[in-house]
Design an enzyme around this catalytic site. Structure first.
Site, PDB file in Angstrom:
ATOM      1  N   ASP A   7       0.813  -1.212   0.000  1.00  0.00           N
ATOM      2  CA  ASP A   7       0.000   0.000   0.000  1.00  0.00           C
ATOM      3  C   ASP A   7       0.850   1.267   0.000  1.00  0.00           C
ATOM      4  O   ASP A   7       0.569   2.206  -0.751  1.00  0.00           O
ATOM      5  CB  ASP A   7      -0.924   0.003   1.220  1.00  0.00           C
ATOM      6  CG  ASP A   7      -1.724   1.283   1.333  1.00  0.00           C
ATOM      7  OD1 ASP A   7      -2.745   1.405   0.642  1.00  0.00           O
ATOM      8  OD2 ASP A   7      -1.308   2.184   2.093  1.00  0.00           O
ATOM      9  N   CYS A  44      -4.983   2.599  -0.601  1.00  0.00           N
ATOM     10  CA  CYS A  44      -4.887   1.970  -1.925  1.00  0.00           C
ATOM     11  C   CYS A  44      -5.316   0.507  -1.864  1.00  0.00           C
ATOM     12  O   CYS A  44      -6.005   0.014  -2.765  1.00  0.00           O
ATOM     13  CB  CYS A  44      -3.468   2.105  -2.474  1.00  0.00           C
ATOM     14  SG  CYS A  44      -3.023   3.803  -2.905  1.00  0.00           S
ATOM     15  N   ASP A  45      -4.906  -0.194  -0.815  1.00  0.00           N
ATOM     16  CA  ASP A  45      -5.371  -1.563  -0.611  1.00  0.00           C
ATOM     17  C   ASP A  45      -6.888  -1.614  -0.541  1.00  0.00           C
ATOM     18  O   ASP A  45      -7.542  -2.438  -1.195  1.00  0.00           O
ATOM     19  CB  ASP A  45      -4.808  -2.116   0.703  1.00  0.00           C
ATOM     20  CG  ASP A  45      -3.602  -3.019   0.500  1.00  0.00           C
ATOM     21  OD1 ASP A  45      -3.565  -3.752  -0.490  1.00  0.00           O
ATOM     22  OD2 ASP A  45      -2.700  -2.986   1.352  1.00  0.00           O
ATOM     23  N   LEU A  46      -7.456  -0.738   0.268  1.00  0.00           N
ATOM     24  CA  LEU A  46      -8.887  -0.793   0.528  1.00  0.00           C
ATOM     25  C   LEU A  46      -9.710  -0.420  -0.697  1.00  0.00           C
ATOM     26  O   LEU A  46     -10.694  -1.094  -1.021  1.00  0.00           O
ATOM     27  CB  LEU A  46      -9.231   0.125   1.698  1.00  0.00           C
ATOM     28  CG  LEU A  46      -8.634  -0.286   3.051  1.00  0.00           C
ATOM     29  CD1 LEU A  46      -8.843   0.809   4.093  1.00  0.00           C
ATOM     30  CD2 LEU A  46      -9.217  -1.598   3.538  1.00  0.00           C
ATOM     31  N   GLY A  60      -9.729  -3.103  -3.223  1.00  0.00           N
ATOM     32  CA  GLY A  60     -10.715  -4.113  -2.877  1.00  0.00           C
ATOM     33  C   GLY A  60     -12.129  -3.706  -3.245  1.00  0.00           C
ATOM     34  O   GLY A  60     -12.919  -4.513  -3.740  1.00  0.00           O
TER      35      GLY A  60
END
Length: 403
Positions: free
Chosen positions: A143, A171-173, A176
């Site tokens: 991230d 960015c990860d979230l 997703g």
């Protein structure tokens, strides 16, 4: 009066091969919406988040939250027997979501081209740091690297200060979330075409997608933005200002709100100042404007400012820490938090889903499962015999937590 009905994705089977954040967060959204999410984890250790504290007994507190409403099957996909069992699972699945390094699934013989041969209707979604192709594709991407390359870190923090990232793995979230959105779109398309498809979402592009204001400025003028603390890129006053006991956020950008703001705080003399005649002028003279505003707000408590501005209908809010957020009376009144049962640690407090569907509400079932809790049940349902299942468990190619 609304009657609770079957969740919108009930009947959809999702296979997740996920670690850490992007794929598990995507699959959690799909599980909340009613999909049967089967989390396929490595037989040794499972998802690395299981080893991330703090712990509730022996269970990871973060894991049992981000993996709620799922079932766990523990397989060593490098084992030929476990791989055959996995393929049986894929044959009956609607969706596969994974976030291994690009190429890892292909090397296991489990890439999209491999799996579409046995299930042409499969929607196959890959989340990765940089995407499945391009010069950066083979690099590891966490991230913080995506926040760095996407430009987010260049505009986060205060002018002249050290680099700062967004406080959550944004960015990860959002990767997703994009995966979950793309999956639902692909399922809708499959209703028309009866064919699955491949989905490629990256943390990098997810981060760049936030640059709405920055792109509007750069592509129009060539100007590159920088960090502005809490201030808005193109509006003023829209930021945090000092109070006598901390800070309060304000947003008085429309003509009506600007008038009401000045009236509420005794700043009516600013209404006749040509430097602040309109939003463009206030932005150009933001430094002087905020300094003048803070000569008043710094003499008032946060609660007093919020009370006055709320009464005047001006957007504002105190800056809450998470201890305050997780006990907030508004969220409690909307039943946002809920408790998911776990077989060994008991009730586990959960963040609610922001998706509120009037007729088909999201699921509120179990907390994240123990490693291999559903191995036997799931494999039996896809046609593995008791002998095959026990052979997998005995060889270590599978783990079954139920005995």
């Amino acid at each position: 009066m609304s009657t609770k009905r079957t969740p919108p994705l009930a009947g959809v089977t999702v296979v997740e091969i996920g670690a850490f954040m992007a794929a598990p967060f995507a699959a959690m959204q799909l599980a909340d919406l009613g999909a049967d999410v089967i989390k396929v984890e490595h037989a040794v250790g499972g998802d690395p988040v299981r080893q991330t504290g703090p712990f509730l007994g022996t269970e990871s507190s973060p894991f049992v939250r981000i993996n709620r409403n799922k079932r766990s099957v523990a397989l060593d996909l490098k084992s030929p027997d476990a791989r055959r069992a996995f393929l049986r699972l894929v044959e009956r699945a609607d969706v596969l979501v994974e976030n291994l390094r690009p190429g890892a699934m292909r090397r296991l013989g489990l890439g999209y081209e491999d799996l579409r041969e046995i299930n042409p209707r499969l929607v196959y979604a890959s989340a990765s740091g940089w995407g499945q192709d391009g010069p950066l594709a083979g690099l590891p991407g966490l991230d913080i690297m995506a926040q760095a390359r996407s430009g987010l870190m260049s505009i986060t923090g205060h002018p002249g200060g050290p680099p700062a990232k967004v406080g959550v793995p944004i960015c990860d979230l959002v990767c997703g979330l994009y995966v979950a959105l793309a999956v639902t779109a692909a399922l809708r398309e499959r209703d028309r075409s009866d064919a699955g498809q491949y989905i490629d979402v990256s943390l990098y592009e997810a981060g760049v997608s936030f640059a709405v204001w920055e792109a509007g400025k750069y592509f129009a003028t060539g100007e590159v933005g920088g960090p502005m603390g809490s201030a808005h890129q193109s509006n003023a006053p829209y930021q945090a200002v000092h109070s006598s006991d901390g800070y309060v956020t304000i947003g008085a950008t429309t003509p009506r709100n600007w008038q009401a703001f000045c009236d509420a705080l005794g700043l009516t003399h600013l209404l006749d100042d040509p430097r602040y005649a309109d939003a463009f002028s206030r932005l150009a003279n933001r430094t002087e404007l905020i300094g003048t505003i803070e000569t008043v707000t710094s003499t008032m408590s946060t609660d007093e400012i919020v009370e006055r501005l709320n009464k005047a209908g001006v957007p504002c809010a105190p800056i809450a820490d998470y201890g305050e957020v997780f006990t907030d009376e508004h969220l409690a009144a909307r039943d946002f938090f809920w408790d998911a049962e776990h077989p060994t640690v008991g009730p586990v407090r959960q963040l609610g889903s922001p998706m509120r569907l009037s007729e088909t509400p999201v699921r509120r079932d179990g907390a994240g499962p123990m490693l291999g809790a559903d191995t036997r049940e799931v494999l039996a349902a896809v046609g593995c015999s008791p002998k095959e299942i026990e052979g997998l468990v005995a060889s270590g190619a599978a783990v079954a937590a139920d005995g």
